[in-house]
Design an enzyme around this catalytic site. Structure first.
Site, PDB file in Angstrom:
ATOM      1  N   ILE A 160       0.918   8.107 -42.091  1.00 22.44           N
ATOM      2  CA  ILE A 160       2.043   9.107 -42.650  1.00 22.44           C
ATOM      3  C   ILE A 160       3.134   8.342 -43.343  1.00 22.44           C
ATOM      4  CG2 ILE A 160       3.965  10.648 -42.071  1.00 22.44           C
ATOM      5  CD1 ILE A 160       2.160  11.072 -39.508  1.00 22.44           C
ATOM      6  N   ASP A 161       3.650   6.606 -42.377  1.00 26.21           N
ATOM      7  CA  ASP A 161       4.374   6.472 -43.049  1.00 26.21           C
ATOM      8  C   ASP A 161       4.927   5.467 -44.353  1.00 26.21           C
ATOM      9  OD1 ASP A 161       5.553   6.783 -40.691  1.00 26.21           O
ATOM     10  OD2 ASP A 161       6.082   4.606 -39.589  1.00 26.21           O
TER      11      ASP A 161
ATOM     12  N   HIS B 101       0.824   8.900 -35.736  1.00 25.48           N
ATOM     13  CA  HIS B 101       1.731   9.399 -35.601  1.00 25.48           C
ATOM     14  C   HIS B 101       2.471   8.257 -36.764  1.00 25.48           C
ATOM     15  CE1 HIS B 101       3.625   6.749 -32.509  1.00 25.48           C
ATOM     16  NE2 HIS B 101       5.030   6.790 -33.330  1.00 25.48           N
ATOM     17  N   CYS B 102       2.580   7.247 -37.594  1.00 29.64           N
ATOM     18  CA  CYS B 102       3.113   5.604 -38.084  1.00 29.64           C
ATOM     19  C   CYS B 102       1.960   5.797 -39.040  1.00 29.64           C
ATOM     20  CB  CYS B 102       3.347   4.929 -37.095  1.00 29.64           C
ATOM     21  SG  CYS B 102       4.197   5.259 -35.664  1.00 29.64           S
ATOM     22  N   ILE B 103       0.744   4.646 -38.525  1.00 27.12           N
ATOM     23  CA  ILE B 103      -0.006   4.131 -40.046  1.00 27.12           C
ATOM     24  C   ILE B 103      -0.273   5.257 -41.008  1.00 27.12           C
ATOM     25  CG2 ILE B 103      -1.608   3.184 -41.121  1.00 27.12           C
ATOM     26  CD1 ILE B 103      -1.937   1.550 -37.896  1.00 27.12           C
TER      27      ILE B 103
END
Length: 418
Positions: free
Chosen positions: A262-263, A258-260
């Site tokens: 997308i962020d 959910h992070c790398i």
């Protein structure tokens, strides 16, 4: 009076609630999903890091979950922990953040502390959240306190959790920051204060952009090292012996979670929309990482071709379909695009994952094998996509006709590696 209400009871909000309860705080969890609320109140967990027993412990400590927003009005602090997925234009979809903020605005009281934890682009707290809250007639920094504190939850990490992972905090004003530091200081070991909300928002994006770019670096190296006959895994092992100036990153079949994936795109989108030019490092890293499933599919084709087999009609077994080892989380897992590519070429796909009972990555899904040893022996090609701890990769590779290790965990000579 409730100490804190946490809006959003997923991978971020629920561990935060657990730590607050353990510190003796009275905690109410708010979520619009009635099934999640009912499950939590019945002491059933829906996230990897918390077991049913953990929820039962929280409930015994006074935690309750609700869909009734009226509970917000009785809280001293409201924390927003809702998801911010990518929108169609590549920026963050703030629909859930805006909905949660409007819900708080309808129940905002003088003196309340409101904290946004959802990952987003710099300026969101001040430009989006603050105006919505101030529609109540109350002013940030005067009538209520406002801060941003990025979530740093790493699902499945047994060493670092909400308590011992330093908490970054940026306030709308110095007084707002003071209140937020005081709040987190009750149940987090270290609180790191920034100059303001934008610095705190940017800190989270820098963390994940750093990882995103360095993973892309080794992913690109994996491609040409294979062509040059160089064992990149041995290269990384040797480079890691340097006690300074180097941090190991590892290639893989793609970047999930959910992070790398997308962020960093939040930041790239923000730079393009506000400044009019690209953030080239991020965009190149995204291009490299996003094409790794395609590269793995081509390598699989080459491996089969070397044995006189075509992908079409060949049986391919995928081991591990979650985005990281030893958890059930499948968000943005590279196994999904890889499976679609192989299925599109006519492969007879099957999968095994101890954490995933049903895998519906496309219409019809992929059949799950129960007898792993037999399935490995019968498959034309076995691809280790995720290296769960229960997999003895070298033993499994020894049972396979052809074994493609995308995670660099095998040591034997008769294995294809990324």
């Amino acid at each position: 009076m409730t100490d804190v209400v946490i809006l959003g009871l997923g991978y971020v909000g629920l561990p935060l609630a657990q730590e607050a309860v353990r510190a003796g705080a009275s905690v109410c969890g708010y979520d619009v999903n009635e099934a999640i609320v009912a499950s939590l109140n019945a002491c059933r967990s829906h996230v990897d890091d918390l077991a049913d027993s953990d929820i039962a412990e929280m409930r015994a400590g006074g935690f309750t979950a609700t869909t009734d927003e009226a509970h917000i009005a009785s809280a001293a602090t409201a924390v927003i922990c809702v998801p911010t997925p990518l929108s169609e234009d590549g920026g963050p979809d703030l629909a859930a953040v805006k909905a949660a903020t409007r819900t708080i605005a309808r129940n905002l009281r003088p003196g309340m502390l409101v904290i946004l934890e959802s990952t987003t682009y710099p300026g969101t707290t001040d430009e989006v959240v603050r105006p919505l809250l101030e529609s109540s007639g109350l002013r940030a920094g005067v009538d209520f306190h406002l801060a941003f504190s990025p979530e740093r939850i790493d699902p499945g990490n047994e060493k670092f959790g909400p308590r011992n992972t330093p908490k970054v905090v940026g306030g709308h004003s110095a007084a707002c920051a003071d209140r937020a530091v005081e709040f987190y200081g009750r149940f987090v070991d270290t609180v790191v204060r920034t100059k303001g909300t934008r610095e705190a928002e940017m800190a989270k994006l820098l963390e994940n952009t750093y990882r995103h770019v360095n993973i892309a670096l080794v992913n690109e190296m994996a491609r040409f090292c294979n062509q040059l006959g160089i064992d990149l895994w041995d290269v990384i092992r040797a480079a890691s012996s340097k006690p300074f100036g180097f941090q190991a990153f590892y290639p893989g079949p793609g970047v999930g979670g959910h992070c790398i994936p997308i962020d960093p795109n939040y930041l790239s989108h923000n730079v393009r929309s506000k400044l009019g030019y690209p953030f080239r490092f991020v965009e190149l890293a995204q291009e490299i990482n996003a094409t790794m499933p395609e590269y793995v599919a081509r390598r699989a084709q080459d491996i089969l071709n070397d044995s006189g087999l075509a992908v079409s009609g060949s049986s391919i077994l995928l081991l591990g379909v979650t985005y990281k080892p030893d958890i059930a989380d499948q968000r943005e897992s590279p196994a999904v695009p890889l499976a679609r590519l192989l299925q599109g070429q006519g492969a007879k796909l099957s999968y095994h994952d101890p954490y995933v009972e049903h895998w519906n990555c496309f219409d019809g899904g992929v059949p799950r094998v129960d007898d792993l040893s037999s399935a490995i022996a019968e498959a034309d090609l076995v691809i280790l996509v995720q290296s769960h701890g229960v997999y003895d990769a070298d033993r499994l590779a020894g049972q396979a006709r052809r074994f493609f290790d995308t995670r660099g965990v095998t040591k034997g000579p008769d294995v294809y590696r990324l």
